[in-house]
Design an enzyme around this catalytic site. Structure first.
Site, mmCIF file in Angstrom:
data_model
loop_
_atom_site.group_PDB
_atom_site.id
_atom_site.type_symbol
_atom_site.label_atom_id
_atom_site.label_comp_id
_atom_site.label_asym_id
_atom_site.label_seq_id
_atom_site.Cartn_x
_atom_site.Cartn_y
_atom_site.Cartn_z
ATOM 1 C CG HIS A 15 -0.139 0.370 2.504
ATOM 2 N ND1 HIS A 15 0.647 -0.538 3.154
ATOM 3 C CD2 HIS A 15 -0.022 1.527 3.207
ATOM 4 C CE1 HIS A 15 1.198 0.030 4.222
ATOM 5 N NE2 HIS A 15 0.819 1.287 4.278
HETATM 6 C C1 UD1 Z 1 -1.184 6.293 5.661
HETATM 7 C C2 UD1 Z 1 0.220 6.645 6.156
HETATM 8 C C3 UD1 Z 1 1.135 5.438 6.010
HETATM 9 C C4 UD1 Z 1 0.547 4.230 6.702
HETATM 10 C C5 UD1 Z 1 -0.895 3.991 6.243
HETATM 11 C C6 UD1 Z 1 -1.512 2.916 7.091
HETATM 12 C C7 UD1 Z 1 0.955 8.988 5.865
HETATM 13 C C8 UD1 Z 1 1.794 9.910 5.071
HETATM 14 N N1 UD1 Z 1 0.804 7.743 5.370
HETATM 15 O O1 UD1 Z 1 -1.081 5.968 4.294
HETATM 16 O O2 UD1 Z 1 2.380 5.721 6.613
HETATM 17 O O3 UD1 Z 1 1.311 3.104 6.383
HETATM 18 O O4 UD1 Z 1 -1.663 5.191 6.418
HETATM 19 O O5 UD1 Z 1 -2.482 2.203 6.422
HETATM 20 O O6 UD1 Z 1 0.428 9.364 6.888
HETATM 21 N N2 UD1 Z 1 -8.390 6.007 1.631
HETATM 22 C C9 UD1 Z 1 -9.642 5.436 1.707
HETATM 23 N N3 UD1 Z 1 -10.204 5.291 2.936
HETATM 24 C C10 UD1 Z 1 -9.586 5.687 4.058
HETATM 25 C C11 UD1 Z 1 -8.313 6.279 3.980
HETATM 26 C C12 UD1 Z 1 -7.735 6.426 2.759
HETATM 27 O O7 UD1 Z 1 -10.242 5.059 0.708
HETATM 28 O O8 UD1 Z 1 -10.144 5.499 5.142
HETATM 29 C C13 UD1 Z 1 -7.750 6.151 0.307
HETATM 30 C C14 UD1 Z 1 -7.961 7.512 -0.319
HETATM 31 O O9 UD1 Z 1 -8.030 7.329 -1.692
HETATM 32 C C15 UD1 Z 1 -6.675 8.227 0.036
HETATM 33 C C16 UD1 Z 1 -5.651 7.110 0.018
HETATM 34 O O10 UD1 Z 1 -6.354 5.971 0.476
HETATM 35 O O11 UD1 Z 1 -6.368 9.241 -0.875
HETATM 36 C C17 UD1 Z 1 -4.446 7.375 0.880
HETATM 37 O O12 UD1 Z 1 -4.826 7.662 2.222
HETATM 38 P P1 UD1 Z 1 -3.801 8.432 3.227
HETATM 39 O O13 UD1 Z 1 -4.346 8.437 4.590
HETATM 40 O O14 UD1 Z 1 -3.404 9.719 2.622
HETATM 41 O O15 UD1 Z 1 -2.523 7.544 3.173
HETATM 42 P P2 UD1 Z 1 -2.334 5.974 3.356
HETATM 43 O O16 UD1 Z 1 -1.858 5.420 2.062
HETATM 44 O O17 UD1 Z 1 -3.528 5.375 3.992
HETATM 45 N N1 UDP Z 2 -3.657 -5.046 9.134
HETATM 46 C C1 UDP Z 2 -4.965 -5.505 9.329
HETATM 47 N N2 UDP Z 2 -5.692 -5.880 8.233
HETATM 48 C C2 UDP Z 2 -5.181 -5.866 6.978
HETATM 49 C C3 UDP Z 2 -3.845 -5.404 6.797
HETATM 50 C C4 UDP Z 2 -3.125 -4.991 7.899
HETATM 51 O O1 UDP Z 2 -5.456 -5.562 10.459
HETATM 52 O O2 UDP Z 2 -5.888 -6.236 6.040
HETATM 53 C C5 UDP Z 2 -2.896 -4.601 10.307
HETATM 54 C C6 UDP Z 2 -1.614 -5.347 10.558
HETATM 55 O O3 UDP Z 2 -1.834 -6.451 11.402
HETATM 56 C C7 UDP Z 2 -0.719 -4.301 11.209
HETATM 57 C C8 UDP Z 2 -1.226 -2.989 10.661
HETATM 58 O O4 UDP Z 2 -2.501 -3.266 10.063
HETATM 59 O O5 UDP Z 2 -0.894 -4.277 12.618
HETATM 60 C C9 UDP Z 2 -0.294 -2.451 9.624
HETATM 61 O O6 UDP Z 2 -0.876 -1.353 9.017
HETATM 62 P P1 UDP Z 2 -0.453 -0.818 7.597
HETATM 63 O O7 UDP Z 2 0.217 -1.888 6.821
HETATM 64 O O8 UDP Z 2 -1.669 -0.189 7.025
HETATM 65 O O9 UDP Z 2 0.527 0.382 7.971
HETATM 66 P P2 UDP Z 2 2.084 0.473 8.310
HETATM 67 O O10 UDP Z 2 2.392 -0.460 9.421
HETATM 68 O O11 UDP Z 2 2.834 0.177 7.048
HETATM 69 O O12 UDP Z 2 2.251 1.907 8.674
#
Ligand code: UD1
Ligand code: UDP
Length: 375
Positions: free
Chosen positions: A210
């Site tokens: 992601h």
């Molecule tokens: C964010 C964090 C990343 C973390 C991830 C956890 C930052 C810079 N990035 O990335 O470090 O690993 O969260 O999962 O803070 N979207 C949805 N529903 C939601 C949220 C997001 O559909 O509830 C979609 C939207 O299209 C959005 C995109 O995901 O534009 C990215 O969301 P964003 O919160 O900006 O970053 P993540 O990729 O989720």
């Molecule tokens: N996770 C979850 N369901 C999923 C994928 C991830 O519960 O389908 C959990 C996973 O166990 C871990 C956390 O989400 O605790 C990791 O989050 P993510 O990969 O979104 O973010 P990152 O750790 O890279 O910031």
């Protein structure tokens, strides 16, 4: 103290923060400490947000800023404004943020400009890659925090190299060990994910991807999918990919399709995801938290990135860095597929939440009830 003034305020906004702060929230409840939760609304889809509050049995946030998805600056800026407004009214003794997201950066900046103590949980991680928004968030938050809760000695050393005073650093382990320990048995008992997805333990690959640097780049995302598919076909292993909405949106925007060998499913709840991690033959991921969990659970992992801020997983040989080149993915995944020995979990004993709250209690004299003091 005014009744409405919490001792601890948690600022959180995304899936990993909810999971990794859950042991601390529970420990506050156990100690009868008053706390409040400010949710920034960075994550808002049920599958990234509500499902974790309900399944982890967490109280609803006291505030939700509903900031949603925006550009880096606008998202962070709106969060800072909202958090500052609430903190100015509530005046907690300490604010806790966890990890490296924009919600953490906003919580860190807002708190550090008020006369309120700031604790950074999971301090001192470094990928040394300033292209990643997360690296900027980590560095800035560490340098405005008063209490830095580092998961390992390695993280302490990074912080010392950046001249963070040693008396502000506490090595506690990572709260993810607490969260995994609290939930693996429950996952075993309750999760039906293997039968729901028709998977056999030990006979599938779990994929998550992601991260912006992978899925926002069409060529890298296509390479990643190709490498995973080639490896899995060679070993006749199905791949299950709980797909983050960011990745799903990018696939659609690029007009890329996921090869049939990889099965995309909805993001999973924590118990089902833990069960998948425990049961997979191999985990391929670009997630930070998933690298840690694979290492803790004893499942071999290959990281689809060029660097990691979790080098401890590489040092114990639980994880390898493959990047997104298809040949490199096949080669590293094949090597890790053959691993059948065990390694030591480098992220602590599962008492990080207790250590963090004891530190804050002794430093800030939080109003711990007498019966808990006597334990
Ligand atoms: C964010 C964090 C990343 C973390 C991830 C956890 C930052 C810079 N990035 O990335 O470090 O690993 O969260 O999962 O803070 N979207 C949805 N529903 C939601 C949220 C997001 O559909 O509830 C979609 C939207 O299209 C959005 C995109 O995901 O534009 C990215 O969301 P964003 O919160 O900006 O970053 P993540 O990729 O989720
Ligand atoms: N996770 C979850 N369901 C999923 C994928 C991830 O519960 O389908 C959990 C996973 O166990 C871990 C956390 O989400 O605790 C990791 O989050 P993510 O990969 O979104 O973010 P990152 O750790 O890279 O910031």
């Amino acid at each position: 103290m005014d009744d409405s003034q919490p001792e601890v305020t948690f600022v959180l906004g995304t899936r990993p923060e909810i999971i990794k702060l859950s042991p601390l929230i529970r420990e506050c409840e156990r100690r009868n400490l008053s706390f409040s939760i400010i949710h920034t609304g960075q994550h808002y889809s049920d599958s990234l947000d509500e499902v974790f509050f309900s399944r982890l049995d967490l109280p609803d946030p006291d505030h939700n800023l509903q900031v949603g998805s925006k550009s880096q600056g606008q998202q962070t800026g709106e969060m800072i404004i909202g958090i500052e407004r609430i903190l100015t009214e509530e005046r907690p003794d300490v604010v806790l943020v966890q990890g490296d997201t924009n919600s953490v950066l906003a919580g860190g900046i807002a708190t550090s400009k008020l006369d309120i103590a700031l604790g950074h949980v999971e301090a001192g991680l470094r990928s040394f890659d300033r292209q990643m928004p997360e690296e900027i968030n980590r560095v800035v938050t560490d340098h405005v925090a008063d209490y830095l809760f580092a998961p390992t000695e390695n993280s302490r050393e990074y912080l010392q190299t950046e001249n963070v005073p040693n008396n502000q650093i506490y090595v506690t382990g990572n709260t993810i060990v607490d969260a995994v320990a609290e939930h693996t048995e429950l996952a075993d008992e309750k999760s039906t994910v293997l039968s729901d997805l028709e998977l056999t333990a030990g006979e599938f690959v779990l994929l998550t991807a992601h991260r912006a640097e992978n899925v926002d780049d069409e060529a890298r995302f296509a390479d990643l999918l190709e490498g995973v598919t080639r490896f899995a076909k060679q070993h006749n292993l199905p791949v299950v990919y709980p797909i983050h909405p960011r990745a799903e949106n990018r696939l659609e925007a690029f007009g890329l399709s996921v090869p049939n060998w990889i099965r995309c499913v909805e993001p999973q709840g924590f118990l089902d995801f833990l069960k998948l991690e425990q049961s997979a033959r191999l985990i391929l991921t670009d997630s930070g938290g998933v690298q840690e969990e694979a290492c803790i659970l004893g499942t071999p992992c290959v990281t689809l990135r060029e660097n990691t801020e979790r080098p401890e997983t590489i040092d114990v040989e639980a994880n390898r860095l493959a990047g997104t080149d298809p040949d490199s993915i096949v080669s590293h995944a094949s090597a890790m597929y053959r691993r059948n020995d065990i390694w030591k979990n480098p992220f602590g004993d599962g008492d990080a939440a207790v250590q963090i709250l004891e530190t804050l209690d002794s430093e800030l004299d939080l109003e711990t009830p007498r019966e808990v003091n006597q334990l």
